[in-house]
Write an enzyme that holds these catalytic residues in place. Structure first.
Site, PDB file in Angstrom:
ATOM      1  N   THR A 156       0.917  -1.013  -0.085  1.00 32.64           N
ATOM      2  CA  THR A 156       0.193  -0.015  -0.014  1.00 32.64           C
ATOM      3  C   THR A 156       0.870   1.193  -0.090  1.00 32.64           C
ATOM      4  O   THR A 156       1.629   1.192   0.897  1.00 32.64           O
ATOM      5  CB  THR A 156      -0.872  -0.013   1.289  1.00 32.64           C
ATOM      6  OG1 THR A 156      -1.900  -1.060   1.024  1.00 32.64           O
ATOM      7  CG2 THR A 156      -1.700   1.248   1.396  1.00 32.64           C
ATOM      8  N   LYS A 252      -0.379  -0.959  -4.581  1.00 39.05           N
ATOM      9  CA  LYS A 252      -1.623  -0.586  -4.352  1.00 39.05           C
ATOM     10  C   LYS A 252      -1.508   1.025  -4.087  1.00 39.05           C
ATOM     11  O   LYS A 252      -0.825   1.602  -3.400  1.00 39.05           O
ATOM     12  CB  LYS A 252      -2.419  -1.232  -3.442  1.00 39.05           C
ATOM     13  CG  LYS A 252      -3.825  -0.787  -3.001  1.00 39.05           C
ATOM     14  CD  LYS A 252      -4.486  -1.704  -1.812  1.00 39.05           C
ATOM     15  CE  LYS A 252      -5.973  -1.293  -1.367  1.00 39.05           C
ATOM     16  NZ  LYS A 252      -6.114  -0.206  -0.954  1.00 39.05           N
TER      17      LYS A 252
END
Length: 387
Positions: A156, A252
């Site tokens: 992330t 992501k």
């Protein structure tokens, strides 16, 4: 048992059965929640072309995501605190995903640990990590993921600093929850949830407590999280983390063409066009609006997936027709989990699959891998015309 025909049906049951602070956690965007709302409403602006007199037999939604066979192009997104939506929530969601034949992604800030999920499943799952400063912790986290048989890491990139989510602050969200008079009153009405939570030992962050330096109990967690995230993150650090893992990597949080090009240059196996479900930068464009420009920028250099806003099989079809190679559901499976546990996650997947399959057929397609933009009616200037 009510008749469940849509994800919204599960959402209504979920709201009745889950404590307010955890319902609000799932249903919260940052600041004004503009991006949170537009993630879903922008899908509604895209229309579908109905085709007739087309052979609709032998349809299939099977495809691959990063080389892995999937029953449909949908993965369960990493969602923190899933084990507070329902007792042992990550385990139940992972089991449902495995049985259905779609990937499950475990969050670092899950309640059930990597080991908990591995012990209760038989196939590899994906593991999401944040960009943390502590290399020792990251190496040990990657080692644990390897030992658990995780087949890919999802890094992330959009949480160096946390977007302000007003409802979470007002509810005093934590794990275990902070017991105020308001929260006690609400918890007292959720007796089914409470009974399940009393029967599990998993009530805090299993991947962090007892593993990160100085974090031996929930009381020491807040100070660790305040210091752990790497505010100095750059692409070199991303490359270092990818090398540290050494296996398949999905990046992501890509919402910009230049960032997509950098991710492709680093050799990521896939990127996820995602604005964190509208929970980070409020005022950003929806993921589905950014998808075409990012696809144009990277071409076939990297596999492109889409996250944020998907609530139906039609949304999945629209993303795939735009050119995505896979999609992620977060809130949609959480609704099912909070409503009916593992069965609810399976129900959510079945709802999405049926909508995907039927809509694909009515658009004149039999194979999800043959779906393209020809089945869509996209409004002019959908991507915007910005100065």
């Amino acid at each position: 048992m009510p008749v469940i025909t849509t994800i919204d049906d599960l959402k209504r049951i979920y709201k009745r059965r889950t404590p307010k602070m955890f319902y609000d956690y799932a249903e919260t965007g940052s600041w004004t929640e503009q991006t949170f709302r537009e993630n879903t409403s922008d899908f509604d602006r895209i229309r579908l072309r109905q085709r007739v007199a087309v052979d609709m037999t032998n349809r299939t939604t099977k495809t691959q995501m990063i080389g892995q066979d999937v029953a449909m192009p949908v993965a369960l997104a990493p969602v923190g605190l899933t084990g507070m939506q329902c007792a042992d929530g990550e385990i139940k969601a992972a089991k449902a995903a495995e049985k259905f034949g779609v990937p499950f992604t475990l969050s670092t800030l899950s309640i059930c640990s990597i080991e908990d999920v591995a012990e209760n499943t038989t196939k590899p799952f994906w593991f999401q990590v944040y960009t943390l400063k502590d290399d020792d912790f990251m190496r040990r986290l990657f080692d644990r993921a390897r030992d658990a048989g995780c087949s890919a890491i999802v890094i992330t990139l959009d949480l160096q600093v946390q977007g302000q989510r007003h409802k979470d602050l007002k509810n005093g969200l934590s794990a275990p929850p902070k017991l105020t008079m308001a929260s006690i009153a609400n918890l007292a009405t959720k007796w089914g949830w409470g009974l399940q939570m009393l029967q599990t030992k998993r009530r805090t962050f299993g991947n962090v407590i007892g593993h990160a330096k100085g974090v031996s109990d929930p009381s020491s967690l807040s100070s660790w999280t305040a210091e752990a995230f790497d505010h100095a993150l750059d692409w070199k650090r991303v490359a270092d983390l990818m090398k540290m893992w050494g296996g398949k990597v999905i990046l992501k949080g890509i919402m910009d063409v230049e960032d997509a090009k950098m991710a492709a240059k680093l050799g990521a196996d896939a990127i996820i066009v995602s604005n964190h479900g509208g929970r980070q930068l409020d005022g950003a464009l929806s993921s589905i609006r950014m998808l075409p420009a990012i696809l144009d920028a990277v071409g076939d250099k990297v596999e492109v997936h889409l996250d944020s806003g998907i609530r139906s099989g039609q949304d999945v079809l629209k993303a795939m027709a735009m050119g995505a190679k896979g999609t992620y559901i977060g809130r949609a499976f959480v609704y099912g989990l909070g409503a009916m546990g593992e069965k609810g996650v399976t129900t959510a997947l079945n709802v999405i699959h049926k909508e995907l399959d039927t809509t694909m057929a009515l658009c004149g397609k039999r194979d999800i891998q043959d779906v393209d933009r020809d089945i869509l009616l996209v409004p002019k200037y959908f991507e915007g015309s910005w100065a």
